[in-house]
Design an enzyme around this catalytic site. Structure first.
Site, PDB file in Angstrom:
ATOM      1  N   CYS A  19      42.377  45.175  50.579  1.00 44.82           N
ATOM      2  CA  CYS A  19      41.240  44.422  51.101  1.00 44.82           C
ATOM      3  C   CYS A  19      41.717  43.307  52.038  1.00 44.82           C
ATOM      4  O   CYS A  19      42.214  43.586  53.112  1.00 44.82           O
ATOM      5  CB  CYS A  19      40.404  43.894  49.938  1.00 44.82           C
ATOM      6  SG  CYS A  19      38.749  43.351  50.425  1.00 44.82           S
ATOM      7  N   HIS A  32      39.742  49.099  46.405  1.00 47.32           N
ATOM      8  CA  HIS A  32      40.411  48.349  45.346  1.00 47.32           C
ATOM      9  C   HIS A  32      40.864  49.257  44.199  1.00 47.32           C
ATOM     10  O   HIS A  32      40.143  49.408  43.199  1.00 47.32           O
ATOM     11  CB  HIS A  32      39.463  47.282  44.782  1.00 47.32           C
ATOM     12  CG  HIS A  32      39.238  46.117  45.679  1.00 47.32           C
ATOM     13  ND1 HIS A  32      39.999  44.972  45.637  1.00 47.32           N
ATOM     14  CD2 HIS A  32      38.312  45.918  46.648  1.00 47.32           C
ATOM     15  CE1 HIS A  32      39.557  44.112  46.536  1.00 47.32           C
ATOM     16  NE2 HIS A  32      38.534  44.662  47.167  1.00 47.32           N
ATOM     17  N   GLU A  84      43.086  48.577  42.006  1.00 49.36           N
ATOM     18  CA  GLU A  84      43.367  47.735  40.836  1.00 49.36           C
ATOM     19  C   GLU A  84      42.121  47.453  40.020  1.00 49.36           C
ATOM     20  O   GLU A  84      42.226  46.983  38.879  1.00 49.36           O
ATOM     21  CB  GLU A  84      44.024  46.426  41.285  1.00 49.36           C
ATOM     22  CG  GLU A  84      43.106  45.369  41.865  1.00 49.36           C
ATOM     23  CD  GLU A  84      42.666  45.608  43.302  1.00 49.36           C
ATOM     24  OE1 GLU A  84      42.030  44.716  43.901  1.00 49.36           O
ATOM     25  OE2 GLU A  84      42.956  46.709  43.841  1.00 49.36           O
TER      26      GLU A  84
END
Length: 931
Positions: A755, A890, A892
């Site tokens: 990001c 994302h 994660e």
């Protein structure tokens, strides 16, 4: 979660105005040893941490005490406007968190947030009962023209007050310096029971004065005993008078059909889709969100309850939900309050909680209490709420109020209906046990059950249908039997624990039929309903907003579920089943043997979504909004694909003496994705270090690290453009520039940018650099791609689908050919290449391994499946040698199964770990091979 509503109602001399609002509720967690504050002791430091003093909220304090907004001056109104600074709030919270996580070394003795009353309130309450002396010269002020009164009373935000001992001051200063958070030591606890404000700003010798011995020539604009201002204030006496309401029975068109009624009700803002709200706020940040606003394969904004985890390594968490029924309160304030409680609990019930008696709530009152009759109505609502809570066994442990909900418009007074928003919350022992409203068993495999909380009642007053005909009515739904709601809550919780419910939704705004249609819309399937009831008309039966639940269960579980409710003294009846899925699915409704509705689910969805898309056209790129609206009619569940078998990857043991490879998670002012990134890396086996750019610029070496990860967020609020402020820190700080250049030149290192970190790597030329792609050993890193504004013109928070293509990326090895869901949350993700040559080099060399996909799994530029419009659906870029990967989505926030908002049912049942964990394990394996 958010509720919004808006319409005008006729009301004699005044107009009742339900203004469009968004109400947000949040919850947090605290360690038990931090529950109790220490008592203030003489010589303790009084500290302000956070933003500087602004002339904000000065007018707010005055505006909230007048009778009608609009009667004050323009300057006062401007001063009343609160202007938030999210980045300052985050810096302050990071500094406080560093103190809290020091455990036994936590320097904070007591803390108090600043709100109403500004410094004049927070510092008095913080120092009670010991007292304190405060010095105006010690405050950082953003405006040197501020008067002492403004400094003392302004309600500027993003600041807290705390007490600490002088011996810990250096630790706090160091923490705040690392987080770039202002901190002011503004005074001392005295022990004399007085609050004293010393105005020493203009005294030339102030620097030589001991803090507790102000100069005799220094003014003391505040010098009061705390007892006078906090403990012994005279009590006000209010004389409240009821105003007799002229309520008329509801009068609906004689030949009103169910289809005509639905056509109106589904477009009412309080009923209609909230898509225009949910997709522009980050619903995945922290990675601890187990249930956000959207549900089902098309991510429909319909969730009843919010659930958050307390840790990445456990499934214990917390659940929260809200309830509000202001229009019903116009008929009967007590009924409106009770229905708000009922709505909150019938929302909360779909998340596992420990017990109903453990549920607590906050009551937020918004009421024009100083207008005739409104104070008495507020009192009636409060009494009703307290009695209902006592019968339910639910405690109110906090709340807020805004008692100036009226405005002068010309010669007319416009007031908002008195509103009570009830926010309930409780411990959630298993965050994976939450049931969502989307139907999950199409083709007749799902059975719909109806559990009314007030059986036999079909009151239409104060409901959505009445509002659609500019009426209120004189008889509204109510929580007639709190004990029945207790039984319903208890049984439903037991069924959740036994995993017997596949979907569930509460009957609320719009009534029973709307509830069932929303479940079908969210599940993108059809339903057939067959309801028999001779006690009411079809319209009353289908549109009354009496409290109740609609459940989806399997055919095998129907008898068991129904018998459980009936054993508790509740009704539970079969009212329909699921039929078909996709764009051609149908909704058919029969009441007492007569068909009253036959319509495509897609058509009903278009009615429900229309208001949201109209609002969205005013806020986003019109072409994108219309593209999403057209495409929604043909959407199907995305087709995910796995080219590998995800397996639980245990964290490697360190008993063998082999050192874990180190990774630096690097963040900058405004970053917000570091904690979930740390957790993902720890799961893969890395030794993870939290590293700020302040550390790098102060000389921290990266020589001991095998990897660096640049995390997501809004570095320097991205006010100059995506990651430009962060990149400038690297480019223009010689120490940082040299450190990163040395790290990148090593052949045993890898990097990941997500990001905002992806935007940074593009700025630095670590990916899509022409020199890198042509494999030039002496080529300097030059920027070849710019991440710029999304095609929609706004921030996008969505769960999208990406395909993983074959590439040299070491982090994506073995994942080629997979198509997976993943979170995105960005406003600037459009990949704009420097030239056609760079774009050609990227595509021909396989350096764009991640592509946004449509529902069939094909790379796409179509909105919203491609949330930013990047060419060829590009979602990530890697370097030619595969060591560096930059991606906008994302991963994660998807390394645990419960972080996925939706996945196919067979995946949910068969997978034991998330496919995205493989990416971090690949990084660990690559590092381990070189150890």
């Amino acid at each position: 979660f958010a509720r919004s509503f808006g319409m005008l109602l006729p009301g004699g001399d005044r107009r009742e105005w339900v203004k469009p609002i968004m109400f947000s509720a949040g919850i947090g967690a605290i360690e038990d040893w931090h529950v109790h504050k220490e008592q203030p002791e003489p010589e303790m430091d009084v500290v302000k941490i956070g933003g500087p003093v602004y002339r904000i909220g000065v007018g707010g304090g005055a505006a909230s005490s007048i009778q009608v907004q609009g009667d004050n001056t323009a300057e006062l109104d401007f001063g009343a406007v609160q202007r938030g600074d999210a980045e300052m709030e985050q810096k302050m919270n990071r500094a406080l968190r560093a103190c809290i996580e020091s455990r036994d070394s936590n320097p904070i003795c007591s803390i108090h947030d600043q709100g109403a009353g500004g410094n004049g309130n927070v510092l008095k309450e913080l120092s009670e009962p010991a007292g304190a002396t405060i010095y105006t010269s010690k405050f950082k002020v953003a405006d040197p023209t501020l008067s002492v009164l403004e400094l003392w009373g302004a309600e500027y935000q993003e600041t807290n007050a705390l007490l600490m001992r002088s011996k810990d001051s250096e630790f706090l200063r160091a923490v705040c310096a690392r987080e770039k958070c202002p901190v002011d030591f503004v005074g001392k606890i005295t022990g004399d029971g007085k609050i004293v404000l010393v105005d020493d700003r203009d005294i030339s010798v102030k620097a030589d004065l001991p803090q507790c011995q102000p100069s005799p020539c220094a003014a003391r604009p505040v010098d009061l005993k705390l007892d006078w201002v906090l403990g012994k204030m005279p009590q006000k006496e209010f004389k409240l008078n009821h105003v007799k309401l002229n309520l008329q029975p509801l009068t609906l068109p004689a030949e009103l059909t169910v289809r005509e009624a639905l056509n109106r009700v589904l477009r009412l803002p309080s009923v209609a889709s909230k898509r225009y709200l949910t997709n522009k706020v980050d619903r995945s940040v922290t990675g601890l969100v187990a249930q956000q606003q959207c549900v089902g394969p098309l991510h429909t904004p319909l969730a009843d309850v919010a659930v958050v985890a307390l840790s990445y390594f456990d499934t214990i968490g917390a659940a929260t939900a809200i309830g509000e029924q202001p229009i019903k309160g116009l008929i009967d304030p007590g009924a409106g309050a009770r229905m708000a409680i009922g709505e909150a609990l019938t929302n909360l019930v779909f998340a596992r909680v420990t017990e109903l008696k453990d549920v607590k709530c906050s009551g937020n009152w918004m009421w024009p209490a100083k207008l005739p009759g409104e104070g008495a109505a507020l009192y009636d609502a409060c009494v009703a709420m307290c009695h209902a809570m006592a019968e339910l066994g639910v405690a109110v442990d906090g709340g807020k109020d805004s008692l100036s909900m009226a405005a002068r418009v010309g010669q007319e007074t416009v007031k908002a209906p008195g509103s009570l928003v009830v926010s309930v919350y409780a411990v959630c022992p298993d965050i994976t046990g939450t049931v969502t409203p989307d139907l999950k068993n199409p083709h007749g495999q799902g059975v719909l059950l109806y559990v009314p909380v007030t059986p036999g009642q079909y009151r239409l007053g104060g409901g959505a249908l009445a509002q659609c005909y500019s009426q209120i009515g004189n008889d509204c739904p109510d929580l007639d039997s709190p004990h029945r709601l207790v039984s319903c809550f208890t049984v439903t919780q037991q069924l959740l624990e036994e995993r017997l419910l596949s979907a569930g939704h509460d009957v609320s705004d719009g009534g029973l039929l709307t509830c069932m249609l929303e479940m079908a819309i969210a599940g993108n399937c059809g339903i057939e309903l067959d309801i028999s009831n001779s006690d009411s008309s079809v319209i009353e039966l289908l549109f009354s907003e009496e409290l109740g639940l609609v459940l989806e269960v399997s055919e095998m579980a129907v008898n068991a579920v129904c018998s459980r409710y009936r054993a508790a003294g509740l009704q539970c009846c079969r009212i329909g089943s699921t039929v078909g899925e996709g764009a051609q699915s149908m909704v058919r409704v029969r009441v007492n043997g007569d068909e009253v509705l036959s319509e495509r689910t897609a058509t009903l969805r278009s009615w429900w979504e229309e208001t949201s898309f109209r609002l969205e056209r005013l806020q986003s790129h019109r072409a994108c909004v219309e593209e999403e609206e057209r495409g929604l009619e043909h959407r199907v569940a995305p087709k995910y694909k796995l080219s590998f078998q995800p397996a639980h990857i245990p964290r490697p043991s360190t008993d063998s003496g082999v050192c874990e490879p180190r990774v630096a998670v690097i963040r900058e002012e405004g970053s917000n994705g570091d904690r979930e990134m740390v957790a993902s890396l720890v799961m893969a086996g890395f030794q993870v270090w939290d590293v700020t750019m302040t550390d790098i610029c102060s000389g921290l070496s990266l020589d001991s690290f095998r990897g660096v990860v640049f995390v997501g967020g809004f570095s320097y609020a991205d006010v100059l453009g995506s990651a430009k402020g962060w990149a400038a820190t690297v480019h223009f700080n010689p120490m940082a520039r040299a450190e990163f250049a040395r790290f990148r030149s090593r052949r045993d290192t890898f990097s990941l940018g997500v990001c905002n970190g992806c935007q940074l790597m593009a700025q630095l030329g670590w990916v899509a650099s022409e020199a890198d792609m042509e494999l030039s050993d002496d080529g300097a890193a030059r920027q070849g791609v710019l991440l710029t504004h999304n095609r929609s013109g706004r921030f996008e928070s969505r769960f999208v689908t990406v395909a993983i293509l074959e590439s040299s990326s070491v982090l994506l090895r073995g994942m080629e050919g997979s198509t997976l869901g993943i979170w995105v949350a960005h406003g600037e993700g459009y990949m704009q290449f420097e030239s056609e040559k760079v774009l050609t080099l990227v595509t021909e060399n396989g350096l764009a391994p991640l592509r946004y996909c449509d529902d069939s799994g094909a790379p796409t530029e179509q909105y919203p499946q491609n949330p930013n419009g990047s060419p060829l659906g590009m979602a990530g870029l890697c370097s030619a040698d595969g060591r560096h990967l930059a991606m906008m989505p994302h991963p994660e926030r998807c390394t645990l199964l419960w972080q996925w908002p939706w996945m196919p049912q067979d995946w949910r049942q068969s997978l034991s770990s998330s496919p995205w964990l493989r990416m971090f394990h690949n990084a660990f394996q690559w590092c381990s091979q070189g150890l």
